[in-house]
Design a protein around this motif. Sequence first.
Motif, short mmCIF file in Angstrom:
data_model
loop_
_atom_site.label_atom_id
_atom_site.label_comp_id
_atom_site.label_asym_id
_atom_site.label_seq_id
_atom_site.Cartn_x
_atom_site.Cartn_y
_atom_site.Cartn_z
N ASP A 324 0.83 -1.21 0.00
CA ASP A 324 0.00 0.00 0.00
C ASP A 324 0.86 1.26 0.00
N ALA A 325 1.97 1.25 0.74
CA ALA A 325 2.85 2.42 0.79
C ALA A 325 3.46 2.69 -0.58
N VAL A 326 3.87 1.64 -1.27
CA VAL A 326 4.42 1.78 -2.62
C VAL A 326 3.36 2.31 -3.58
N ARG A 327 2.18 1.73 -3.50
CA ARG A 327 1.09 2.15 -4.40
C ARG A 327 0.72 3.62 -4.16
N GLN A 328 0.69 4.03 -2.89
CA GLN A 328 0.33 5.41 -2.57
C GLN A 328 1.39 6.40 -3.06
N LEU A 329 2.66 6.04 -2.91
CA LEU A 329 3.72 6.92 -3.40
C LEU A 329 3.60 7.10 -4.91
N SER A 330 3.34 6.02 -5.61
CA SER A 330 3.18 6.07 -7.07
C SER A 330 2.02 6.98 -7.46
N ILE A 331 0.90 6.85 -6.76
CA ILE A 331 -0.27 7.70 -7.03
C ILE A 331 0.06 9.17 -6.73
N ASP A 332 0.75 9.40 -5.61
CA ASP A 332 1.05 10.77 -5.19
C ASP A 332 1.91 11.52 -6.20
N VAL A 333 2.76 10.80 -6.92
CA VAL A 333 3.64 11.47 -7.89
C VAL A 333 3.09 11.38 -9.32
N GLY A 334 1.85 10.89 -9.45
CA GLY A 334 1.17 10.97 -10.73
C GLY A 334 1.41 9.86 -11.72
N ILE A 335 1.80 8.68 -11.25
CA ILE A 335 2.01 7.54 -12.15
C ILE A 335 0.68 6.86 -12.43
N PRO A 336 0.37 6.55 -13.69
CA PRO A 336 -0.88 5.84 -13.99
C PRO A 336 -0.83 4.40 -13.48
N THR A 337 -1.99 3.82 -13.31
CA THR A 337 -2.07 2.44 -12.83
C THR A 337 -2.42 1.46 -13.95
N LYS A 338 -2.82 1.97 -15.11
CA LYS A 338 -3.20 1.12 -16.23
C LYS A 338 -2.44 1.53 -17.49
N LEU A 339 -2.29 0.57 -18.41
CA LEU A 339 -1.64 0.83 -19.69
C LEU A 339 -2.63 0.47 -20.80
N PRO A 340 -3.38 1.44 -21.32
CA PRO A 340 -4.44 1.16 -22.31
C PRO A 340 -3.93 0.52 -23.60
N ALA A 341 -2.64 0.68 -23.90
CA ALA A 341 -2.11 0.13 -25.15
C ALA A 341 -2.14 -1.39 -25.20
N ILE A 342 -2.16 -2.05 -24.04
CA ILE A 342 -2.11 -3.51 -24.02
C ILE A 342 -3.41 -4.09 -24.56
N ARG A 343 -3.25 -5.04 -25.48
CA ARG A 343 -4.41 -5.74 -26.04
C ARG A 343 -4.35 -7.22 -25.64
N GLU A 344 -5.50 -7.83 -25.55
CA GLU A 344 -5.57 -9.23 -25.15
C GLU A 344 -4.71 -10.11 -26.05
N GLU A 345 -4.70 -9.80 -27.34
CA GLU A 345 -3.94 -10.64 -28.27
C GLU A 345 -2.42 -10.45 -28.12
N ASP A 346 -2.01 -9.43 -27.38
CA ASP A 346 -0.58 -9.20 -27.15
C ASP A 346 -0.04 -10.00 -25.96
N LEU A 347 -0.91 -10.47 -25.11
CA LEU A 347 -0.49 -10.98 -23.81
C LEU A 347 0.47 -12.17 -23.89
N ASP A 348 0.23 -13.08 -24.82
CA ASP A 348 1.12 -14.25 -24.93
C ASP A 348 2.55 -13.81 -25.26
N PHE A 349 2.69 -12.93 -26.24
CA PHE A 349 4.02 -12.46 -26.62
C PHE A 349 4.68 -11.69 -25.48
N LEU A 350 3.91 -10.83 -24.82
CA LEU A 350 4.46 -10.05 -23.71
C LEU A 350 4.95 -10.96 -22.60
N ALA A 351 4.16 -11.96 -22.24
CA ALA A 351 4.53 -12.86 -21.15
C ALA A 351 5.74 -13.71 -21.52
#
Length: 380
Positions: A324-351
């Motif tokens: 929670d402390a890590v997540r809060q620091l990330s939020i406080d400095v404006g880091i997004p939590t999601k990456l919209p560019a990821i597509r379901e069909e990309d997941l196998d290659f990414l992994a």
Amino acid sequence: MVNRFVLNAISYHGKGAIGEIPGIVAAKGFRKAFIASDPDLIRFGVTKKVTDLLDAAGMAYEIYSDIKPNPTIENVRFGVAAYKASGADYMIAIGGGSSMDTGKAIGIIINNPEFADVRSLEGVAPTKNRTVFTIAVPTTAGTAAEATINYVITDVERKRKFVCVDTNDIPDVAVVDPDMMSTMPKGLTAATGMDALTHAIEGYTTKAAWELPDCLNLEAIRLISKNLRAAVRNEPEGREGMALGQYVTGMAFSNVGLGIAHSVAHTLGAVYDTPHGVACAMMLPIVMEYNADVTGEKFKAIAEAMGVDTTGMSVEEYRKAAVDAVRQLSIDVGIPTKLPAIREEDLDFLAQSAHADACAPGNPKEASVADLKALIRKLM
């Protein structure tokens, strides 16, 4: 058991540290510098802070700036040709991870030309010779590339980044001057700072962790947690604290490795050109949750280093508090939590790419391709 620890021969720290550079060069008797620095740093006058010192001392140099974020094989190959043509006999790398990593690859190939294809440097390459003499001047409060034996290059053709680990590539001299970081935009400060936190936490929990790097990584977690918010606000004290914190973890993680937050981040950078620090920040709390049950009491120490009072907490509670402390620091400095560019069909290659990355084996908990796919999906 024998543990190896590789460090810069010399490092300078604090405001005005770049003023030491002409003296270092004069003492070595070098004739001409090859300066590796990216176009934005040149455009905004950051590189000029160093070249002005060289000009005042009457010292020759040539600037190479064909460097992009997530630097490519081509950036390195062009840089090798430019170095050969320049007549330089040493290098000054000025920038963040992109400039430093490009400079490391160039310097290694100059003195080990059998690796000129660049791809053969992946993993632990059997280079025989030290890189060219290098003075590294960081401009971001996070990558710590000036202190490490690692660098990362992007293979555009194969859509992957590859990690190179080589004790011959660590810069001879690191000059860590917070004034060189003062012009960083807010978003870059946040991203590189969270990259530094990812270095510290992954380095602290990696399979190869031991007492010496643990001491350094814990102090780095404390320094980063204390100073990153202020650094993002461009407060001088925060900048100084981050300059030190990112270097402290650089000394440590360079010698023990990282984990799957980095292996996934490398993959996201290669496929979507996601800024490395942003990718690390998004993945870090997700990976911490995944690793939590194999970390013993280390998450308690992480939580406490980040200012959490763990008195009376159960194991499950202090592990959650650390995440929670890590997540809060990330939020406080404006880091997004999601990456919209990821597509379901990309997941196998990414992994699959993340699983093959050189950082993956250091993770304290084994992660299969299926496990990595599930973790990456949490960014969607």
